[in-house]
Enzyme design. Structure first.
Site, PDB file in Angstrom:
ATOM      1  N   GLY A  12       0.786  -1.232   0.000  1.00 32.36           N
ATOM      2  CA  GLY A  12       0.000   0.000   0.000  1.00 32.36           C
ATOM      3  C   GLY A  12       0.816   1.278   0.000  1.00 32.36           C
ATOM      4  CB  SER A  13       4.077   2.326  -1.462  1.00 30.11           C
ATOM      5  OG  SER A  13       3.930   2.312  -2.858  1.00 30.11           O
ATOM      6  NE  ARG A  65     -13.989 -11.487 -11.133  1.00 24.93           N
ATOM      7  CZ  ARG A  65     -12.694 -11.697 -10.864  1.00 24.93           C
ATOM      8  NH1 ARG A  65     -12.098 -10.958  -9.962  1.00 24.93           N
ATOM      9  NH2 ARG A  65     -12.019 -12.627 -11.485  1.00 24.93           N
ATOM     10  CG  MET A  90      -2.663  -7.626  -6.068  1.00 29.60           C
ATOM     11  SD  MET A  90      -2.124  -6.472  -7.344  1.00 29.60           S
ATOM     12  CE  MET A  90      -1.564  -7.604  -8.587  1.00 29.60           C
ATOM     13  CG  ASN A 107      -6.169   0.439 -11.035  1.00 28.29           C
ATOM     14  OD1 ASN A 107      -5.671   0.243  -9.939  1.00 28.29           O
ATOM     15  ND2 ASN A 107      -5.818  -0.254 -12.104  1.00 28.29           N
ATOM     16  CG  HIS A 109      -1.553  -0.316 -15.431  1.00 30.83           C
ATOM     17  ND1 HIS A 109      -1.686  -1.593 -14.921  1.00 30.83           N
ATOM     18  CD2 HIS A 109      -0.847  -0.441 -16.587  1.00 30.83           C
ATOM     19  CE1 HIS A 109      -1.094  -2.448 -15.739  1.00 30.83           C
ATOM     20  NE2 HIS A 109      -0.577  -1.771 -16.750  1.00 30.83           N
ATOM     21  CG  ASP A 141     -13.845   0.629 -18.583  1.00 29.10           C
ATOM     22  OD1 ASP A 141     -13.100  -0.338 -18.291  1.00 29.10           O
ATOM     23  OD2 ASP A 141     -13.782   1.213 -19.677  1.00 29.10           O
ATOM     24  CD  GLU A 142     -19.717  -2.954 -17.255  1.00 26.64           C
ATOM     25  OE1 GLU A 142     -19.883  -3.842 -18.104  1.00 26.64           O
ATOM     26  OE2 GLU A 142     -20.629  -2.258 -16.792  1.00 26.64           O
ATOM     27  CG  ASP A 145      -4.952  -2.476 -16.299  1.00 24.41           C
ATOM     28  OD1 ASP A 145      -5.364  -2.065 -15.204  1.00 24.41           O
ATOM     29  OD2 ASP A 145      -4.104  -3.372 -16.411  1.00 24.41           O
TER      30      ASP A 145
END
Length: 199
Positions: A12-13, A65, A90, A107, A109, A141-142, A145
């Protein structure tokens, strides 16, 4: 005051930098309402507890999920979260999750998307021989990335770099980018036209 919800699976940086910037007022009018992890051993949880933040572990192992996502969303809603920030989380979010928070899930990346989506992005970039890499903060979104890009920072890949040094340089830029992106989204003065975020 906007409530942030942080989802993390590891050290968690990025979360720690966000927490520091919230505390110092660099991310104004915001508070971290809840830190959620799918792993009880995530280092970021310890950091969150040290900061006196509310933490919840919602184990994902062996769960479908969407069933897991419903538990996570319930916890976020219980804490009136306005913006969800994935900080090394993750797990892929289900389409159902994303629909509960339209343009409210971010998010980060470690590549210049759409290049090198998925896992081990820095290694992929290095192996491909790119001369420039970087990081991307985007709406979730769905698709993996894929959502509209909010902030990108470029990092030169030098001949003296290896995967480790490149990853470290990218992480440095991640720490700057994420807070920038949060401020843009919380300010709300943007439109998404097609895929383009326009301020």
């Amino acid at each position: 005051m906007k409530n942030l919800g942080i989802l993390l699976s590891g050290r968690g940086s990025n979360f720690e930098v966000i927490a520091k910037n919230v505390a110092s007022g660099k991310i104004p009018n915001a508070r971290i309402a809840i830190v959620i992890s799918n792993r009880a051993d995530a280092g970021g949880l310890e950091a969150a507890r040290t900061l006196g933040l509310d933490t919840v572990v919602i184990p994902s192992k062996g769960k479908v999920r969407e069933e897991h996502d419903r538990e996570v969303v319930a916890a976020l809603q219980q804490h009136n979260v306005d913006l969800v920030c994935l900080a090394g989380y993750m797990r892929l979010l289900s389409p159902w999750f994303v629909r509960q928070f339209p343009q409210k899930v971010l998010n980060i990346h470690p590549s210049l998307l759409p290049a090198f989506p998925g896992l081990e992005a820095q290694e992929q970039a290095f192996a491909y021989g790119v001369k420039v890499s970087g990081c991307t903060v985007h709406f979730v979104d769905e698709e993996l990335d894929h959502g509209a890009i909010i902030v990108q920072k470029a990092v030169p890949v030098l001949d003296t770099d290896d995967e480790k040094t490149l990853a470290a340089k990218i992480l440095e830029q991640e720490h700057i980018s994420y807070s920038e992106a949060i401020n843009i989204v919380l300010a709300g003065s943007f439109n998404v036209i097609g895929r383009r975020l326009v301020l």
